[in-house]
Design a protein around this motif. Structure first.
Motif, PDB file in Angstrom:
ATOM      1  N   VAL A   1      -2.170   1.906  -4.765  1.00  0.00           N
ATOM      2  CA  VAL A   1      -1.452   3.190  -4.761  1.00  0.00           C
ATOM      3  C   VAL A   1      -2.438   4.351  -4.772  1.00  0.00           C
ATOM      4  O   VAL A   1      -3.363   4.380  -5.582  1.00  0.00           O
ATOM      5  CB  VAL A   1      -0.530   3.318  -5.998  1.00  0.00           C
ATOM      6  CG1 VAL A   1       0.421   4.488  -5.818  1.00  0.00           C
ATOM      7  CG2 VAL A   1       0.249   2.047  -6.228  1.00  0.00           C
TER       8      VAL A   1
ATOM      9  N   LEU B   1      -0.570  -4.330  -5.593  1.00  0.00           N
ATOM     10  CA  LEU B   1      -0.103  -3.007  -5.187  1.00  0.00           C
ATOM     11  C   LEU B   1      -1.284  -2.041  -5.223  1.00  0.00           C
ATOM     12  O   LEU B   1      -1.994  -1.946  -6.219  1.00  0.00           O
ATOM     13  CB  LEU B   1       1.004  -2.542  -6.148  1.00  0.00           C
ATOM     14  CG  LEU B   1       1.676  -1.198  -5.852  1.00  0.00           C
ATOM     15  CD1 LEU B   1       2.348  -1.216  -4.497  1.00  0.00           C
ATOM     16  CD2 LEU B   1       2.689  -0.871  -6.942  1.00  0.00           C
TER      17      LEU B   1
ATOM     18  N   ARG C   1       2.280  10.901   0.164  1.00  0.00           N
ATOM     19  CA  ARG C   1       3.597  10.303   0.453  1.00  0.00           C
ATOM     20  C   ARG C   1       3.841  10.237   1.953  1.00  0.00           C
ATOM     21  O   ARG C   1       4.755  10.829   2.499  1.00  0.00           O
ATOM     22  CB  ARG C   1       4.720  11.071  -0.242  1.00  0.00           C
ATOM     23  CG  ARG C   1       4.445  12.551  -0.395  1.00  0.00           C
ATOM     24  CD  ARG C   1       5.510  13.229  -1.197  1.00  0.00           C
ATOM     25  NE  ARG C   1       5.265  14.655  -1.174  1.00  0.00           N
ATOM     26  CZ  ARG C   1       4.420  15.268  -2.005  1.00  0.00           C
ATOM     27  NH1 ARG C   1       3.788  14.580  -2.926  1.00  0.00           N
ATOM     28  NH2 ARG C   1       4.226  16.567  -1.914  1.00  0.00           N
TER      29      ARG C   1
ATOM     30  N   VAL D   1      -5.072   1.727  -8.584  1.00  0.00           N
ATOM     31  CA  VAL D   1      -4.435   3.022  -8.377  1.00  0.00           C
ATOM     32  C   VAL D   1      -5.456   4.155  -8.466  1.00  0.00           C
ATOM     33  O   VAL D   1      -6.288   4.193  -9.370  1.00  0.00           O
ATOM     34  CB  VAL D   1      -3.266   3.217  -9.384  1.00  0.00           C
ATOM     35  CG1 VAL D   1      -3.721   3.004 -10.811  1.00  0.00           C
ATOM     36  CG2 VAL D   1      -2.607   4.571  -9.229  1.00  0.00           C
TER      37      VAL D   1
ATOM     38  N   GLN E   1       8.096  10.431  -1.923  1.00  0.00           N
ATOM     39  CA  GLN E   1       7.223   9.536  -2.675  1.00  0.00           C
ATOM     40  C   GLN E   1       7.996   8.295  -3.105  1.00  0.00           C
ATOM     41  O   GLN E   1       7.460   7.186  -3.099  1.00  0.00           O
ATOM     42  CB  GLN E   1       6.648  10.280  -3.890  1.00  0.00           C
ATOM     43  CG  GLN E   1       5.604   9.503  -4.659  1.00  0.00           C
ATOM     44  CD  GLN E   1       4.365   9.192  -3.816  1.00  0.00           C
ATOM     45  OE1 GLN E   1       4.379   8.325  -2.946  1.00  0.00           O
ATOM     46  NE2 GLN E   1       3.301   9.931  -4.064  1.00  0.00           N
TER      47      GLN E   1
ATOM     48  N   VAL F   1       6.969   4.452  -2.292  1.00  0.00           N
ATOM     49  CA  VAL F   1       6.801   3.411  -3.310  1.00  0.00           C
ATOM     50  C   VAL F   1       7.814   2.286  -3.062  1.00  0.00           C
ATOM     51  O   VAL F   1       7.479   1.099  -3.133  1.00  0.00           O
ATOM     52  CB  VAL F   1       6.956   4.004  -4.727  1.00  0.00           C
ATOM     53  CG1 VAL F   1       6.945   2.890  -5.781  1.00  0.00           C
ATOM     54  CG2 VAL F   1       5.836   5.001  -5.005  1.00  0.00           C
TER      55      VAL F   1
ATOM     56  N   TYR G   1       0.841  -1.197   0.000  1.00  0.00           N
ATOM     57  CA  TYR G   1       0.000   0.000   0.000  1.00  0.00           C
ATOM     58  C   TYR G   1       0.877   1.248   0.000  1.00  0.00           C
ATOM     59  O   TYR G   1       1.780   1.392   0.825  1.00  0.00           O
ATOM     60  CB  TYR G   1      -0.877  -0.046   1.259  1.00  0.00           C
ATOM     61  CG  TYR G   1      -1.741   1.170   1.534  1.00  0.00           C
ATOM     62  CD1 TYR G   1      -2.591   1.688   0.565  1.00  0.00           C
ATOM     63  CD2 TYR G   1      -1.717   1.765   2.784  1.00  0.00           C
ATOM     64  CE1 TYR G   1      -3.397   2.783   0.848  1.00  0.00           C
ATOM     65  CE2 TYR G   1      -2.525   2.856   3.075  1.00  0.00           C
ATOM     66  CZ  TYR G   1      -3.356   3.363   2.098  1.00  0.00           C
ATOM     67  OH  TYR G   1      -4.155   4.438   2.384  1.00  0.00           O
ATOM     68  N   VAL G   2       0.602   2.141  -0.939  1.00  0.00           N
ATOM     69  CA  VAL G   2       1.266   3.450  -0.948  1.00  0.00           C
ATOM     70  C   VAL G   2       0.194   4.479  -0.615  1.00  0.00           C
ATOM     71  O   VAL G   2      -0.701   4.729  -1.418  1.00  0.00           O
ATOM     72  CB  VAL G   2       1.885   3.757  -2.333  1.00  0.00           C
ATOM     73  CG1 VAL G   2       2.569   5.115  -2.302  1.00  0.00           C
ATOM     74  CG2 VAL G   2       2.860   2.671  -2.732  1.00  0.00           C
TER      75      VAL G   2
ATOM     76  N   PRO H   1      -0.157   8.670  -6.815  1.00  0.00           N
ATOM     77  CA  PRO H   1       1.308   8.747  -6.813  1.00  0.00           C
ATOM     78  C   PRO H   1       1.849  10.060  -7.371  1.00  0.00           C
ATOM     79  O   PRO H   1       2.922  10.493  -6.973  1.00  0.00           O
ATOM     80  CB  PRO H   1       1.728   7.558  -7.690  1.00  0.00           C
ATOM     81  CG  PRO H   1       0.526   7.210  -8.491  1.00  0.00           C
ATOM     82  CD  PRO H   1      -0.648   7.561  -7.647  1.00  0.00           C
TER      83      PRO H   1
ATOM     84  N   LEU I   1       6.273   2.585 -12.097  1.00  0.00           N
ATOM     85  CA  LEU I   1       5.026   1.846 -11.880  1.00  0.00           C
ATOM     86  C   LEU I   1       4.673   1.004 -13.100  1.00  0.00           C
ATOM     87  O   LEU I   1       4.146  -0.105 -12.978  1.00  0.00           O
ATOM     88  CB  LEU I   1       3.891   2.812 -11.535  1.00  0.00           C
ATOM     89  CG  LEU I   1       4.020   3.493 -10.168  1.00  0.00           C
ATOM     90  CD1 LEU I   1       2.922   4.528  -9.982  1.00  0.00           C
ATOM     91  CD2 LEU I   1       3.985   2.462  -9.043  1.00  0.00           C
TER      92      LEU I   1
END
Lengths: 360, 230, 301
Positions: B154, B152, B87, B184, B137, B141, B82-83, B157, B173
């Motif tokens: 996100v 993933l 950030r 995402v 960031q 990532v 998980y992003v 981003p 990515l």
């Protein structure tokens, strides 16, 4: 509407019955907290009067804790202010009853506004800590006995010479002090109801639920929180005045220590924060149990119990603390929450989620 | 093709606001899906609910597991990296500590991560709070790629990054997407076009459109859904 | 000059005890948002465990060895009780911060009540090596040995804690959790274990603080209410230092110890000012909060 009228009628009947207690000389074995098992014995009336006083204080505290969502650890500051300012004005300075009452009111009001304005600059846990620090400062101050005003640890007995005969500390007057305490509780209940049902009361609940949303509406939460803080402080000081009239001596460990703050908190949580009658029930249970357990521990047969049973039973603080832990773990929302859940179950609707609001 | 993420009738209520009102979406294994929508329609909340970070009702499945009642750390350990938005790195920790915290497998792939972000290698002892936004960031990532997990997730981003950094990050990515299922959230439609095969559009807590990424070229539809011209 | 030096030394020793009490509270609050009222209980239990062992079980040992047993007992008692508190009382209430505070209040009330019932409200005397009550002379300085012990304990714990928080995986988890608990979870870390760990650590330090408080400042006496008295000052130290900050706790402990000792010495002898030391500490708290509402080091470990 009719439900509200119904509970008003029920409350009225209860108050009327309680008002008649001093006239009822019934013999009731076992259940009474005084050593004499007669309903209108002085000891019983005194305990009931204490119940009324702390029920009032707990109701006032709940305006802040249950309704506005502010955990204050300093209600004792204002209870103590009520006790000491009133006591000092009468005893040390020899003022008249009216002057002493006025002085107590003014001092409490100023103190509540000043301390409230400082403490409410911070929120959440910091608010709890700051109010606790102020309460401790107050405790140290009265312990210090500045200018020989407070009597320090030995306490300050109330000089009854300036009081009207009915209120002076003589044992025969317990009856009138009992009624006074009942009047105090009814008065507090009425004022708290009126405030909470007003527009201000609705904003207080909104502050608890979501402070930002109140700000978005263009209202300043600070002012409303200060109102709640001041109201609960005045109620606490009023309780202090009735307390010193009833008990007759101000001792820091009883009227200014953190123990009393925690007791008030325990009463509110047992009964159910943010409910109309919960804190009253909580205060009754707390004060009654405390006094009754002391009575049990004083029984001659008690000393013959084995230590495993005697040690815990001799300490009301242990039993009340343990009860409190059990309630926090298993009875969220206290008595009021339990009743609400039971009602919801009977109506076979989904259970309401009272518990402690804002506790997420 | 098997389903990697399966969200059904997801509801989230926070502070009295009913933010998600029955969101349903699926991400197939190996697929990249972009979640689009105006600000405040519930995109970030959808991701947080998927990760178990907000109280939720409905059903969330990851692979063949029903994770609806799972705590976040168990969901992550199923292999969901998980992003978070903005950030969100631990600013008091060093870059190295941020990465070390994320280690969940016996052999975390530091070499791969440093190959993608060579800049981080020299900065392992620097406090993450003192990094630039772009570097932060990268840390966020990198943290998510360290365990080489199959899924993933996100959250925006490219938000707040300079155009050069956006394209660098998109390159990374895109490389990762070759081997990873991705969900995402992204506002930058150029990034979406490069990464995603499908788009899901949210509005007021419900899904209002599902379709291939080519739908972005339907200017009328996009203006209606996103309030922007694509 | 010697007065000033002696006074500073005893103030720093007091600060060391405050730090031991406050750092655990601060970690617990920083990581879990739990304002732990039972911390006073952990201190009291530490002192009582040491008292019980050293007066009964190991009283035949040589004095220094017996004291060492007491120290270990205090640390273990604090750690075990704190760990069980987290597992049995705090864990079922995750996500309900107010209930967590309330449950620690209830535990403190109940357990202190039990101690009062079991041991009475009077203080009990603990066997300690007489060496502790002697002083080391350095030129014209008279430095009490007990103060040395407190100071060394404080420094050892500070250094050890800093090492633990910076060099171990759990230390990193705790520091990260103080900043953002949810994000740590989302990285696949089971923060619950870190919760139990900070309680155990905090309890261990509290147990030691309780024992040192008895030995250094109460003339070898233990009493059921000692921990609750110390707790108020530990709270104040934590708030001044910034909730969740170990360095903040260390600096604030020094500040509070010095302010308290100096105002007691220079002002406390005046009539009606016996409590001036305590009052100045509260005043200090008010000033700091007006100036920096989040404390001196608010938000960083």
């Amino acid at each position: 509407m009719s439900a509200r009228r119904g509970s008003l009628v029920l409350g009225g009947v209860l108050v009327a019955l309680l008002a008649l207690v001093p006239l009822a000389g019934w013999h009731i074995p076992w259940v009474l907290p005084s050593t004499v098992n007669v309903l209108n014995a002085t000891g019983t009336l005194e305990v009931l009067a204490l119940c009324f006083i702390f029920a009032g204080v707990a109701l006032g505290y709940d305006v802040l804790f249950g309704y506005t969502g502010l955990l204050s650890l300093g209600p004792v500051t204002f209870f103590g202010t009520g006790v000491y300012v009133f006591d000092i004005a009468l005893t040390r300075w020899g003022w008249s009853l009216a002057a002493a009452l006025a002085a107590t009111l003014v001092v409490t009001l100023v103190l509540a506004l000043v301390l409230g304005a400082i403490a409410l600059r911070v929120g959440g846990i910091a608010f709890a800590m700051v109010t606790l620090a102020f309460a401790q400062a107050f405790y140290y101050l009265v312990e210090d006995n500045p200018h020989n005003l407070t009597g320090g640890d030995t306490g300050l007995a109330l000089a009854s010479s300036r009081l009207p005969g009915l209120l002076s500390g003589a044992v025969s007057n317990t009856r009138s002090l009992y009624w006074l305490a009942l009047v105090y509780l009814v008065l507090v209940g009425a004022v708290v109801r009126v405030v909470l049902n007003s527009a201000t009361g609705r904003v207080l609940v909104a502050v608890r639920e979501n402070e930002q949303r109140v700000e978005v509406l263009g209202l300043r939460p600070f002012g409303f929180k200060l109102v709640a803080f001041t109201l609960s402080s005045l109620v606490a000081a009023g309780g202090g005045i009735v307390y010193i009239l009833l008990i007759g001596t101000a001792v820091p460990s009883a009227v200014a220590s953190i123990t009393l703050t925690l007791s008030i908190l325990v009463m509110v949580v047992l009964g159910g924060p943010g409910s109309a009658w919960g804190p009253v029930v909580g205060a009754f249970v707390y004060v009654y149990l405390q006094q009754y357990l002391l009575k049990v521990a004083a029984e001659p047969s008690f000393a013959s119990l084995p230590a495993v049973a005697r040690v815990p039973l001799s300490q009301p603080q242990f039993l009340l603390g343990a009860l409190f832990v059990l309630f926090v773990l298993f009875v969220p929302g206290g008595f009021a929450g339990a009743v609400a859940r039971a009602r919801a179950r009977r109506a076979s609707r989904r259970p309401a989620a009272p518990a402690i609001r804002g506790d997420t | 093709m098997s389903t990697a993420i399966d969200i059904t009738d997801l509801h989230v209520t926070i502070g009295g606001s009913h933010i998600l009102q029955g969101v349903s979406l699926q991400v197939a294994s190996g697929e990249v899906v972009a979640l689009l929508g105006r600000n405040g329609v519930g995109k970030t909340t959808t991701l947080r609910a998927l990760m178990g970070l907000v109280p939720r009702s409905g059903a969330v499945r990851v692979g063949d597991q029903d994770v609806t009642r799972w705590p976040p750390h168990r969901i992550a350990r199923l292999g969901v990296a998980y992003v978070p938005e903005d950030r969100d790195v631990f600013s008091a920790l060093t870059v190295g500590e941020n990465l070390r915290l994320a280690e969940q497998v016996a052999a975390p792939n530091y070499d791969g991560v440093y190959e993608l972000f060579p800049e981080l290698r020299q900065r392992t002892r620097q406090r993450a709070g003192t990094l630039s936004g772009g570097q932060q960031q990268m840390v966020a990532v990198a943290r998510a790629l360290l365990n080489e997990w199959p899924v993933l997730v996100v959250d925006e981003p490219s938000k707040g990054l300079a155009p050069r950094l956006v394209s660098e990050l998109t390159d990374v990515l895109a490389r990762v997407s070759a081997t990873t299922t991705m969900l995402v959230v992204e506002q930058n439609l150029a990034v979406v076009r490069r990464l995603a095969q499908r788009v899901v559009v949210l509005d007021h807590g419900v899904v209002v459109h599902l379709g291939p990424v080519a739908d972005l070229e339907d200017a009328g539809l996009m203006r209606q859904l996103l309030g922007v011209s694509a | 000059m010697t007065v000033l030096a002696d006074l500073t030394f005893s103030a720093v020793a007091l600060s060391a005890v405050y730090f031991l009490a406050a750092s655990g509270l601060s970690l617990i609050y920083g990581l879990m948002d739990v304002l732990n009222f039972a911390h006073g209980l952990f201190m009291t239990l530490g002192a009582y465990a040491a008292w019980d062992l050293t007066t009964h079980l190991t009283s035949t040992l040589s004095a220094p060895l017996n004291f060492a047993v007491g120290v270990v007992a205090a640390i273990l008692a604090g750690a075990v009780v704190a760990g069980l508190t987290e597992l049995w009382l705090i864990r079922p209430l995750y996500g309900r911060p107010i209930s967590q505070i309330l449950v620690t209040i209830g535990l403190d009330l109940a357990a202190v009540g039990l101690l009062l019932g079991g041991f009475g409200s009077n203080s009990l005397s603990m066997p300690v090596p007489l060496w502790l009550f002697e002083a080391t002379h350095w030129g014209s300085l008279n430095l009490p040995n007990a103060d040395f012990v407190a100071l060394i304990a404080g420094v050892v714990v500070l250094v050890g804690l800093e090492w633990f928080l910076r060099r171990t995986r759990y230390g990193i988890i705790i520091r990260a959790g103080v900043e953002n608990r949810d994000m740590v979870r989302a990285l696949g870390v089971d923060v619950g274990r870190a919760f139990t760990l900070v309680f155990v650590l905090g309890g261990a330090m509290a147990g030691l603080a309780g024992l040192l408080n008895s030995v250094v400042f109460s003339g070898d006496l233990v009493s059921p209410l000692q921990g609750d008295g110390l707790l108020i000052f530990a709270f104040i130290v934590v708030v001044i230092g910034g909730l969740g900050s170990i360095r903040g706790s260390a600096v604030a402990a020094l500040l509070v110890g010095v302010v308290q000792d100096f105002s007691n010495y220079y002002l406390g002898t005046h009539p009606g000012m016996a409590e001036i030391g305590n009052l100045s500490v509260v005043l200090l708290l008010a000033v700091v909060l007006e100036w920096r509402p989040r404390g001196l080091f608010g938000g960083t470990l």
